[in-house]
Design a protein around this motif. Structure first.
Motif, PDB file in Angstrom:
ATOM      1  N   LYS A   9       0.728  -1.049  -0.240  1.00 49.86           N
ATOM      2  CA  LYS A   9       0.096  -0.126   0.022  1.00 49.86           C
ATOM      3  C   LYS A   9       0.816   1.135   0.024  1.00 49.86           C
ATOM      4  CE  LYS A   9      -4.328  -1.595   0.318  1.00 49.86           C
ATOM      5  NZ  LYS A   9      -5.334  -1.381  -0.750  1.00 49.86           N
ATOM      6  N   ILE A  10       1.948   1.364   0.648  1.00 51.44           N
ATOM      7  CA  ILE A  10       2.793   2.338   0.810  1.00 51.44           C
ATOM      8  C   ILE A  10       4.031   2.522  -0.044  1.00 51.44           C
ATOM      9  CG2 ILE A  10       2.103   2.782   3.409  1.00 51.44           C
ATOM     10  CD1 ILE A  10       4.829   1.817   4.059  1.00 51.44           C
ATOM     11  N   GLY A  11       4.174   1.486  -0.942  1.00 49.82           N
ATOM     12  CA  GLY A  11       5.222   1.483  -1.719  1.00 49.82           C
ATOM     13  C   GLY A  11       6.530   0.948  -1.266  1.00 49.82           C
ATOM     14  N   ALA A  12       6.604   0.494  -0.050  1.00 45.89           N
ATOM     15  CA  ALA A  12       7.884  -0.150   0.474  1.00 45.89           C
ATOM     16  C   ALA A  12       8.243  -1.485   0.019  1.00 45.89           C
ATOM     17  CB  ALA A  12       7.640   0.076   2.093  1.00 45.89           C
ATOM     18  N   THR A  13       9.366  -1.668  -0.080  1.00 47.36           N
ATOM     19  CA  THR A  13      10.052  -2.837  -0.296  1.00 47.36           C
ATOM     20  C   THR A  13      10.291  -3.962   1.200  1.00 47.36           C
ATOM     21  OG1 THR A  13      11.050  -2.133  -2.252  1.00 47.36           O
ATOM     22  CG2 THR A  13      12.127  -4.119  -1.197  1.00 47.36           C
ATOM     23  N   LEU A  14      10.081  -5.161   1.084  1.00 42.87           N
ATOM     24  CA  LEU A  14      10.156  -6.092   2.057  1.00 42.87           C
ATOM     25  C   LEU A  14      11.614  -6.695   2.311  1.00 42.87           C
ATOM     26  CD1 LEU A  14       6.821  -7.746   2.986  1.00 42.87           C
ATOM     27  CD2 LEU A  14       7.649  -5.945   4.392  1.00 42.87           C
ATOM     28  N   LEU A  15      12.198  -6.483   3.154  1.00 41.34           N
ATOM     29  CA  LEU A  15      13.544  -7.197   3.295  1.00 41.34           C
ATOM     30  C   LEU A  15      13.568  -8.064   4.613  1.00 41.34           C
ATOM     31  CD1 LEU A  15      17.236  -5.525   3.332  1.00 41.34           C
ATOM     32  CD2 LEU A  15      16.534  -7.549   4.619  1.00 41.34           C
ATOM     33  N   PHE A  16      13.414  -9.471   4.367  1.00 42.69           N
ATOM     34  CA  PHE A  16      13.589 -10.286   5.344  1.00 42.69           C
ATOM     35  C   PHE A  16      15.096 -10.671   5.869  1.00 42.69           C
ATOM     36  CE2 PHE A  16       9.221 -10.830   3.631  1.00 42.69           C
ATOM     37  CZ  PHE A  16       8.734 -11.100   4.626  1.00 42.69           C
ATOM     38  N   GLU A  17      15.158 -10.681   7.110  1.00 43.22           N
ATOM     39  CA  GLU A  17      16.604 -10.979   7.457  1.00 43.22           C
ATOM     40  C   GLU A  17      16.523 -12.224   8.747  1.00 43.22           C
ATOM     41  OE1 GLU A  17      18.193  -7.669   9.990  1.00 43.22           O
ATOM     42  OE2 GLU A  17      16.083  -7.235  10.784  1.00 43.22           O
ATOM     43  N   ASN A  18      17.601 -12.520   8.988  1.00 41.67           N
ATOM     44  CA  ASN A  18      17.823 -13.725  10.136  1.00 41.67           C
ATOM     45  C   ASN A  18      17.010 -15.010   9.317  1.00 41.67           C
ATOM     46  OD1 ASN A  18      19.327 -12.826  12.065  1.00 41.67           O
ATOM     47  ND2 ASN A  18      17.581 -11.767  12.948  1.00 41.67           N
ATOM     48  N   ILE A  19      17.414 -15.151   7.978  1.00 44.63           N
ATOM     49  CA  ILE A  19      16.935 -16.299   7.377  1.00 44.63           C
ATOM     50  C   ILE A  19      18.162 -17.455   7.610  1.00 44.63           C
ATOM     51  CG2 ILE A  19      16.471 -17.453   5.137  1.00 44.63           C
ATOM     52  CD1 ILE A  19      15.506 -14.676   4.314  1.00 44.63           C
ATOM     53  N   GLU A  20      17.863 -18.331   8.316  1.00 44.53           N
ATOM     54  CA  GLU A  20      18.800 -19.402   8.610  1.00 44.53           C
ATOM     55  C   GLU A  20      18.341 -20.802   7.980  1.00 44.53           C
ATOM     56  OE1 GLU A  20      19.164 -19.039  12.785  1.00 44.53           O
ATOM     57  OE2 GLU A  20      20.035 -17.026  12.833  1.00 44.53           O
ATOM     58  N   MET A  21      16.989 -21.007   7.524  1.00 42.87           N
ATOM     59  CA  MET A  21      16.921 -22.354   6.970  1.00 42.87           C
ATOM     60  C   MET A  21      15.954 -21.892   5.920  1.00 42.87           C
ATOM     61  SD  MET A  21      15.544 -24.224  10.695  1.00 42.87           S
ATOM     62  CE  MET A  21      15.561 -25.799  10.122  1.00 42.87           C
ATOM     63  N   VAL A  22      15.672 -22.955   4.827  1.00 43.68           N
ATOM     64  CA  VAL A  22      15.215 -22.868   3.740  1.00 43.68           C
ATOM     65  C   VAL A  22      13.707 -22.487   3.877  1.00 43.68           C
ATOM     66  CG1 VAL A  22      14.488 -25.561   3.560  1.00 43.68           C
ATOM     67  CG2 VAL A  22      14.984 -23.996   1.291  1.00 43.68           C
ATOM     68  N   PHE A  23      13.096 -23.130   4.846  1.00 43.96           N
ATOM     69  CA  PHE A  23      11.701 -22.766   5.095  1.00 43.96           C
ATOM     70  C   PHE A  23      11.307 -21.309   5.374  1.00 43.96           C
ATOM     71  CE2 PHE A  23      12.348 -23.094   9.614  1.00 43.96           C
ATOM     72  CZ  PHE A  23      11.300 -22.264   9.957  1.00 43.96           C
ATOM     73  N   GLN A  24      12.337 -20.470   6.162  1.00 41.21           N
ATOM     74  CA  GLN A  24      12.343 -19.104   6.274  1.00 41.21           C
ATOM     75  C   GLN A  24      12.350 -18.366   4.972  1.00 41.21           C
ATOM     76  OE1 GLN A  24      15.450 -19.241   9.059  1.00 41.21           O
ATOM     77  NE2 GLN A  24      13.858 -18.343  10.733  1.00 41.21           N
ATOM     78  N   LEU A  25      13.375 -18.911   3.874  1.00 44.23           N
ATOM     79  CA  LEU A  25      13.464 -18.228   2.621  1.00 44.23           C
ATOM     80  C   LEU A  25      12.185 -18.422   1.753  1.00 44.23           C
ATOM     81  CD1 LEU A  25      15.213 -16.783   0.693  1.00 44.23           C
ATOM     82  CD2 LEU A  25      15.966 -19.199  -0.065  1.00 44.23           C
ATOM     83  N   GLN A  26      11.551 -19.740   2.017  1.00 45.78           N
ATOM     84  CA  GLN A  26      10.416 -19.828   1.132  1.00 45.78           C
ATOM     85  C   GLN A  26       9.021 -19.015   1.867  1.00 45.78           C
ATOM     86  OE1 GLN A  26       8.875 -23.772   0.996  1.00 45.78           O
ATOM     87  NE2 GLN A  26       7.531 -23.627  -0.415  1.00 45.78           N
ATOM     88  N   PHE A  27       9.055 -18.813   3.171  1.00 51.37           N
ATOM     89  CA  PHE A  27       8.230 -17.956   3.871  1.00 51.37           C
ATOM     90  C   PHE A  27       8.191 -16.492   3.414  1.00 51.37           C
ATOM     91  CE2 PHE A  27       6.455 -15.284   7.075  1.00 51.37           C
ATOM     92  CZ  PHE A  27       5.229 -16.032   7.520  1.00 51.37           C
ATOM     93  N   ALA A  28       9.745 -16.181   3.342  1.00 55.06           N
ATOM     94  CA  ALA A  28       9.831 -14.710   2.791  1.00 55.06           C
ATOM     95  C   ALA A  28       9.581 -14.399   1.538  1.00 55.06           C
ATOM     96  CB  ALA A  28      11.280 -14.339   3.017  1.00 55.06           C
ATOM     97  N   TRP A  29       9.829 -15.572   0.402  1.00 57.61           N
ATOM     98  CA  TRP A  29       9.386 -15.263  -0.779  1.00 57.61           C
ATOM     99  C   TRP A  29       8.033 -15.276  -1.016  1.00 57.61           C
ATOM    100  CZ3 TRP A  29       6.372 -19.005  -3.617  1.00 57.61           C
ATOM    101  CH2 TRP A  29       6.528 -18.707  -4.998  1.00 57.61           C
TER     102      TRP A  29
END
Length: 404
Positions: free
Chosen positions: A200-220
């Motif tokens: 809504k506000i035109g911001a980009t999401l950056l996910f940090e502390n990704i330590e396992m593949v399922f977290q990467l999938q969740f972020a994606w």
């Protein structure tokens, strides 16, 4: 770690760099600058030093500037589109209204580091001063092309009301809590809400502390464009090749795409099946004019599927009681007659959609207000003015692949 040891030994204060990868390019788009100290035995993180409020602000600022100047010296030769993420404590930044920080960056702008490559991470939004003053400074920085990121979002719900007011370019979401088995659906709901807010506000999401593949999938899956964490690359004292993970990320994202498409196809298939089933039932019971009698007939087929069934008109007014399944039987809740549900998100939008398409709609997952269970609702047009709503139970969703 003794503060005096560090402040008197700035030669051994060094920058480390943690790469940040993008979903669209599968390559490094920037680095977060981190502080380290080369002690006698090992290299230690300066995180505890910067977070210790007992250490005088001028000490922390001097060490912070030492890390930054050394990092920028190294970054002069980077590609001209690589972003540099710089952490700053809002209270310390505001002591001189951010002038020293800006002057340092402008010195390096003359050496080739454009200010539009700088991302200022505000890591402390529980700022003790006037928020209007902080907002003014951040907006001032933006006029030079700098970007602003809010850090540690989703770990502190008190920060959520600041996001819209600050209008950040980047929202950093910490996924550390996602590793805990105690993390409930509420945490994931907050992250989902953040993804909607960012859009809504035109911001980009950056996910940090990704330590396992399922977290990467969740972020994606939740709209993350940028990613960082030990699973991808640990912080180090040098810059890595920008395409170091290009093939790996391409393959992992492909597996995410395949999985998500399979789930969406399952949802589509399930929706079509419900569509056919409801057509058959309504045809079978077409002679029943009274809606309450119609529901009595329909719920006989739904003991293992739904826990609540009712009919509303196109304005959201309930034209039948609730039929509520509990204790192995359907009970009638007449107190729900004439309640209005038009205030619910997407209610009227879905009504119009069903009217024009003459098809049912399966909702996304959400928490039921009364039971607290994770459910989906199937809505179906009974005729041109009235609509049937079937709330599927969590146990039914759990038993069918793709519904959760």
């Amino acid at each position: 770690m003794d503060a005096l040891d560090i402040i008197t030994d700035l030669d051994n204060v060094i920058p480390f760099f943690q790469p940040i990868f993008s979903a669209d390019e599968h390559r490094v788009i920037g680095y977060e600058i981190l502080g380290r100290y080369k002690g006698n035995e090992e290299i230690e993180s300066l995180g505890p030093f910067f977070l210790d409020d007992q250490i005088p602000d001028e000490y922390r600022l001097e060490v912070d500037n030492t890390v930054l100047s050394k990092a920028l010296d190294m970054a002069v030769d980077l590609d001209k589109d690589v972003l540099l993420f710089i952490n700053r404590d809002a209270d310390i930044l505001m002591q001189d209204h951010g002038e020293q920080f800006l002057q340092m960056l402008q010195q390096y702008e003359e050496k080739g580091i454009s200010l539009n490559r700088i991302v200022l991470e505000i890591s402390k939004l529980n700022y003790k001063g006037e928020f209007d003053h902080l907002d003014h400074l951040l907006n001032y920085y933006k006029t030079f092309g700098m970007k602003v990121a809010i850090d540690n979002v989703a770990n502190d719900n008190n920060q959520l009301d600041r996001i819209g007011q600050l209008g950040p370019d980047i929202i950093k979401v910490d996924l550390k809590a996602l590793r805990s088995t105690a993390t409930g659906p509420a945490f994931q709901d907050v992250l989902y809400s953040l993804s909607l807010l960012a859009r809504k506000i035109g911001a980009t999401l950056l996910f940090e502390n990704i330590e396992m593949v399922f977290q990467l999938q969740f972020a994606w899956k939740n709209g993350g464009r940028y990613y960082q964490g030990f699973y991808l690359c640990t912080p180090c004292d040098h810059f890595v090749g920008r395409d170091i993970l290009k093939d790996r990320l391409k393959n992992e994202f492909h597996s995410f795409i395949v999985s998500e498409k399979k789930k969406l196809e399952s949802l589509y298939s399930m929706t079509e099946n419900f569509q056919v089933t409801m057509q058959e039932y309504l045809t079978r019971y077409r002679k029943i004019i009274d809606y309450e009698e119609l529901l009595k007939a329909l719920v006989k087929h739904m003991n293992d599927i739904a826990f609540r069934v009712y009919i509303c008109d196109e304005d959201g007014f309930q034209k039948t009681p609730n039929f509520f399944f509990t204790g192995g039987e359907w009970k009638i809740q007449r107190e729900y007659l004439q309640k209005n549900w038009s205030w619910r998100p997407y209610f009227l939008e879905n009504i119009i959609k069903m009217r024009y398409e003459q098809k049912g709609i399966l909702s996304d997952l959400y928490s039921d207000i009364e039971t607290g269970e994770t459910i989906r609702t199937f809505s179906y047009p009974v005729n041109a003015n009235d609509y049937l709503f079937i709330d599927f139970s969590y146990s039914f969703l759990y038993q069918h692949d793709g519904l959760l």
